[in-house]
Design an enzyme around this catalytic site. Sequence first.
Site, PDB file in Angstrom:
ATOM      1  N   PHE A 112     -32.280  13.655  59.355  1.00 21.48           N
ATOM      2  CA  PHE A 112     -32.263  13.688  60.841  1.00 21.48           C
ATOM      3  C   PHE A 112     -33.692  14.255  61.369  1.00 21.48           C
ATOM      4  O   PHE A 112     -34.312  14.952  60.423  1.00 21.48           O
ATOM      5  CB  PHE A 112     -30.966  14.726  61.024  1.00 21.48           C
ATOM      6  CG  PHE A 112     -30.178  14.218  61.914  1.00 21.48           C
ATOM      7  CD1 PHE A 112     -29.390  13.035  61.583  1.00 21.48           C
ATOM      8  CD2 PHE A 112     -29.895  14.839  63.536  1.00 21.48           C
ATOM      9  CE1 PHE A 112     -28.132  12.700  62.311  1.00 21.48           C
ATOM     10  CE2 PHE A 112     -28.881  14.021  64.173  1.00 21.48           C
ATOM     11  CZ  PHE A 112     -28.225  12.985  63.748  1.00 21.48           C
ATOM     12  N   GLN A 126     -32.298  20.654  77.042  1.00 19.06           N
ATOM     13  CA  GLN A 126     -32.738  19.439  75.749  1.00 19.06           C
ATOM     14  C   GLN A 126     -32.555  17.990  76.398  1.00 19.06           C
ATOM     15  O   GLN A 126     -31.339  17.762  76.831  1.00 19.06           O
ATOM     16  CB  GLN A 126     -31.801  19.479  74.465  1.00 19.06           C
ATOM     17  CG  GLN A 126     -32.294  18.282  73.411  1.00 19.06           C
ATOM     18  CD  GLN A 126     -31.956  18.968  72.163  1.00 19.06           C
ATOM     19  OE1 GLN A 126     -30.805  18.641  71.669  1.00 19.06           O
ATOM     20  NE2 GLN A 126     -32.779  19.217  71.169  1.00 19.06           N
ATOM     21  N   HIS A 152     -32.397  14.101  75.316  1.00 19.28           N
ATOM     22  CA  HIS A 152     -32.247  13.496  74.011  1.00 19.28           C
ATOM     23  C   HIS A 152     -33.051  12.177  74.261  1.00 19.28           C
ATOM     24  O   HIS A 152     -33.079  11.704  75.381  1.00 19.28           O
ATOM     25  CB  HIS A 152     -30.803  13.222  73.651  1.00 19.28           C
ATOM     26  CG  HIS A 152     -30.472  12.550  72.495  1.00 19.28           C
ATOM     27  ND1 HIS A 152     -30.924  11.242  71.917  1.00 19.28           N
ATOM     28  CD2 HIS A 152     -29.997  12.932  71.330  1.00 19.28           C
ATOM     29  CE1 HIS A 152     -30.398  11.034  70.712  1.00 19.28           C
ATOM     30  NE2 HIS A 152     -29.994  12.316  70.307  1.00 19.28           N
ATOM     31  N   LEU A 166     -24.945   8.030  74.736  1.00 17.85           N
ATOM     32  CA  LEU A 166     -25.817   8.257  73.516  1.00 17.85           C
ATOM     33  C   LEU A 166     -25.892   7.426  72.484  1.00 17.85           C
ATOM     34  O   LEU A 166     -24.907   7.024  72.009  1.00 17.85           O
ATOM     35  CB  LEU A 166     -25.559   9.841  72.954  1.00 17.85           C
ATOM     36  CG  LEU A 166     -25.963  10.428  71.756  1.00 17.85           C
ATOM     37  CD1 LEU A 166     -27.499  10.717  72.453  1.00 17.85           C
ATOM     38  CD2 LEU A 166     -25.418  11.522  71.244  1.00 17.85           C
ATOM     39  N   GLU A 182     -28.937   9.926  66.949  1.00 20.49           N
ATOM     40  CA  GLU A 182     -30.403  10.208  66.171  1.00 20.49           C
ATOM     41  C   GLU A 182     -30.099   9.481  64.816  1.00 20.49           C
ATOM     42  O   GLU A 182     -31.150   9.047  64.282  1.00 20.49           O
ATOM     43  CB  GLU A 182     -30.583  11.640  66.201  1.00 20.49           C
ATOM     44  CG  GLU A 182     -31.838  12.034  65.532  1.00 20.49           C
ATOM     45  CD  GLU A 182     -32.181  13.486  65.846  1.00 20.49           C
ATOM     46  OE1 GLU A 182     -32.062  13.874  67.013  1.00 20.49           O
ATOM     47  OE2 GLU A 182     -32.886  14.125  64.983  1.00 20.49           O
ATOM     48  N   ARG A 186     -36.691  16.258  69.273  1.00 23.90           N
ATOM     49  CA  ARG A 186     -36.049  15.604  70.153  1.00 23.90           C
ATOM     50  C   ARG A 186     -37.112  15.719  71.387  1.00 23.90           C
ATOM     51  O   ARG A 186     -37.330  15.081  72.389  1.00 23.90           O
ATOM     52  CB  ARG A 186     -34.658  16.032  70.473  1.00 23.90           C
ATOM     53  CG  ARG A 186     -33.779  15.397  69.688  1.00 23.90           C
ATOM     54  CD  ARG A 186     -32.250  15.656  69.842  1.00 23.90           C
ATOM     55  NE  ARG A 186     -31.342  15.245  69.024  1.00 23.90           N
ATOM     56  CZ  ARG A 186     -30.103  15.463  68.716  1.00 23.90           C
ATOM     57  NH1 ARG A 186     -29.478  16.553  69.634  1.00 23.90           N
ATOM     58  NH2 ARG A 186     -29.156  14.974  67.966  1.00 23.90           N
ATOM     59  N   HIS A 229     -29.101  16.244  77.442  1.00 26.84           N
ATOM     60  CA  HIS A 229     -28.135  16.360  76.542  1.00 26.84           C
ATOM     61  C   HIS A 229     -27.319  17.577  75.866  1.00 26.84           C
ATOM     62  O   HIS A 229     -26.297  17.478  75.789  1.00 26.84           O
ATOM     63  CB  HIS A 229     -28.632  15.585  75.337  1.00 26.84           C
ATOM     64  CG  HIS A 229     -27.984  15.480  73.855  1.00 26.84           C
ATOM     65  ND1 HIS A 229     -26.839  14.551  73.916  1.00 26.84           N
ATOM     66  CD2 HIS A 229     -28.055  15.888  72.629  1.00 26.84           C
ATOM     67  CE1 HIS A 229     -26.224  14.792  72.829  1.00 26.84           C
ATOM     68  NE2 HIS A 229     -26.772  15.205  71.837  1.00 26.84           N
ATOM     69  N   ARG A 238     -33.402  22.535  69.977  1.00 28.61           N
ATOM     70  CA  ARG A 238     -32.384  22.491  69.023  1.00 28.61           C
ATOM     71  C   ARG A 238     -32.682  21.184  68.084  1.00 28.61           C
ATOM     72  O   ARG A 238     -32.763  20.071  68.654  1.00 28.61           O
ATOM     73  CB  ARG A 238     -30.948  22.287  69.386  1.00 28.61           C
ATOM     74  CG  ARG A 238     -29.987  22.137  68.346  1.00 28.61           C
ATOM     75  CD  ARG A 238     -28.473  22.174  69.078  1.00 28.61           C
ATOM     76  NE  ARG A 238     -28.189  20.994  69.848  1.00 28.61           N
ATOM     77  CZ  ARG A 238     -27.902  19.592  69.411  1.00 28.61           C
ATOM     78  NH1 ARG A 238     -27.881  19.702  68.014  1.00 28.61           N
ATOM     79  NH2 ARG A 238     -27.552  18.803  70.286  1.00 28.61           N
ATOM     80  N   SER A 267     -25.911  21.779  65.990  1.00 27.91           N
ATOM     81  CA  SER A 267     -24.909  22.356  66.758  1.00 27.91           C
ATOM     82  C   SER A 267     -23.475  22.480  66.405  1.00 27.91           C
ATOM     83  O   SER A 267     -22.823  23.213  66.695  1.00 27.91           O
ATOM     84  CB  SER A 267     -25.151  21.493  68.247  1.00 27.91           C
ATOM     85  OG  SER A 267     -24.628  20.063  68.210  1.00 27.91           O
TER      86      SER A 267
END
Lengths: 562, 249
Positions: free
Chosen positions: A110, A224, A226, A236, A239, A270, A338, A373, A378
């Site tokens: 990630f 944030q 994305h 979305l 990722e 991000r 996001h 983040r 999260s």
Amino acid sequence: MIIGGGAAGLRAAIAAAELNPKLDIAIVSKVYPMRSHTVSAEGGMAAVLRTDYDNFDLHAYDTIKGSDFLADQDTVEFFVREAPKEAVRLEHWGCPFSRDPDGRISVRAFGGMSVKRTLFATDKIGFHLLHSLFQTSLKFENIRRYDEWFATSILVENGRVDGVTAIDMRSGDLVSFLAKAVVIATGGCGRIYQFTTNGWIKTGDGMALAYRAGVPLKDMEMVQYHPTLLPNTGILITEAARGEGGHLLNKDGERFLKRYVPNKMELGPRDILSRAEMTEIKEGRGFEGPYGSYVHLDLTHLGEETIEAKLPFVKELAEKYLGIDPAHEMIPVRPGQHYMMGGVHTDIHGYTGLPGLYAAGEVACISMNGANRLGSNSLTECLVFGAEAGIGAAQYATKQAALSFGNPVQGLALEEEKRIYDKVLKPEQGEKISTIRTEMQKAMEEHVGIYRDENNLKQACRLIGDLKKRMKNAVVEDKDRVYNTDLVSALELDFMLDVAETIPYAALARKESRGAHSRTDYPKRDDDQFLKHLVVYQTGTVPRIETMPVTITRWKPEARVY
Amino acid sequence: MSQDIATIRVTRYRPEKDGKPFFQEYKVPYRKDMVVLDALNYIKANLDGTLTYRWSCRMGVCGSCGANVDGVPKLTCASFLHEFKGRTIKVEPLPHFPVIKDLVINMDDFMHKLVEIKPWIIRDKESPPEDGEYRQSAEELERYGQFSSCINCMLCYSACPVYGLNEKFLGPAATALAYRYIEDSRDQGKAVRFPIVHEIEGVWECTLVGECSVVCPKGVDPMLAIQKTKILGATNALKSLVMPRGGGK
């Protein structure tokens, strides 16, 4: 009492129920818990389970570097140590994690994580996590649910929380609850923006509830964006698509990230990836479409089998909403709102500083995400700090004497009744709620976006300030009591305007660029002046901003290069 | 992108005003990529703020926005307007449920049934998180995987003719979820769950129409879960006849 039935709220409820089976625990949620926006999370949740190559310090360092050193390092250290326990609990509660051949939970790469540590359930971790938690919560007889109840205010008396007022949407009645302790777990506020991955219900309710109760909001300028949303809908694309090997391409077919994050490429954080896309587009290397400019996400080289096995939801979404087969065609993507790194200020235990009031999950700013983040932190945050807030609230409630519904609580509840039914619902003439909402979203999108500067931010402060005044003369068209979504929308918009206003004010005050906060007029990070949190208090007029120190334990701020 | 006009006929029912439901017609401009939910949102924002319905994610996973679209239970966020080009699109509340207002149904019955099937992992003894995860093979996951994909959207109950006649019938989603736990290698609660799914109004009421599996937006096959539960039940019953001292699993 827990407000919100998503990952953090449910985890808090279970933690409280396990700690003290004699407590009477309530979850008040404006939707059935399984509709909560946790459901939309796709990629995975981070936790150090593979100790052969991973360790807590590495997870902590990745998170802190990802945060551009604005995270509180004691919080991050606590988080990474608790994360594996929470992940295993969730597994024990039935979450259908994807598995390796040896039966262990699988891990994937990630963004911003230096090793594979993101646990996943295909690309629907949020859905599975939410349903596993919700279904597990059903076994506790002392968790009572108030589904489709909309919390409107926190009752505060003599400097402590006494309860909550909420509308029972089915009857339309406003009800006052006495509660010794309250956990706010209502998630983010993405709907203040026009282009967001967030569901319709993400209206910052809990941020406004706490803010109005005198608790400050912290790091609100840290929004944030994305990098991979479908351009027409804001849906979305996880990722994990890049974690599994997907590439971002410009119109020349070039993997442009080599100019921005050469060592990480598609697995960069991000904030940097979103800015890279904007730069490509600005410099003429994006595509133009009916919904604006975009770049390509290329999964074609992954093959049908991998996409089917690891990214079935990406396939479903691309097929359904774009008519595209990602195994053979490029997916158009662009960045959009996001997640909120900022939120209700809390300490490391989720305590807000107002006796009896706790917060956890996206609504809170426990300062583990700082200025940016990392993807897949999260959900784990919701579990770790949901549990922590639930335990804190339960311990506090256990020690409190019984409450009584006398003055001034009764007076506060009556005032709230007047506000909702006389001031918001009653007026027959006025401006449409949808007009004000659209203008707010436009103002935030245009002036408080990925790139910011003083003129735009000042413009946003003015626009939101005007909209707040106009909101006082808005009209709710539906006058019924029963299931009045028009009334709820008006109350949500009223919340959103309070929350939205804090963002440009905080962004103006932070005269530097750090993480997701990118000022074209102050393009560098400035640790001398701004290695600190900004906290925003509500006043009778414009928001008041103060600062709070950042806790540094073992990782000195360094240049953030990937 | 070119715009067409869709004609939408939506069921209105406001219990404080109306004795019974009626249809209201709206005209909505739309593009090729717009769904029925977008049309409802257009109406709510621009034409009639009183129209009432549930929604949130707009990506087919929260399960809120089900309605009867042109007579078929569907997620309104996954029903494209262009598919109905040239026709009036009828949008009604999901059948077989009491209606609270307009398109908002009362799903209390399912929420009770969900608790009844005990949808949580039952263990003889919990092991502490420090001992790590329970191992599960890909094959073991496969056995219950699809049944864990239920989003509780209620489309299957709307499509089920048996539930339409007998609301006591446990029905598709709850049985699929019960089976999901029965087949989960980590669960040890079969003995507790079996009587629930096999009682009078449990799986044996199903008449194999299969509409539940057809309308499921997530590819879950509740009818298969019901069939498998019947077989498991029959096998267990036989085993207990032949081997009364616990030959069964």
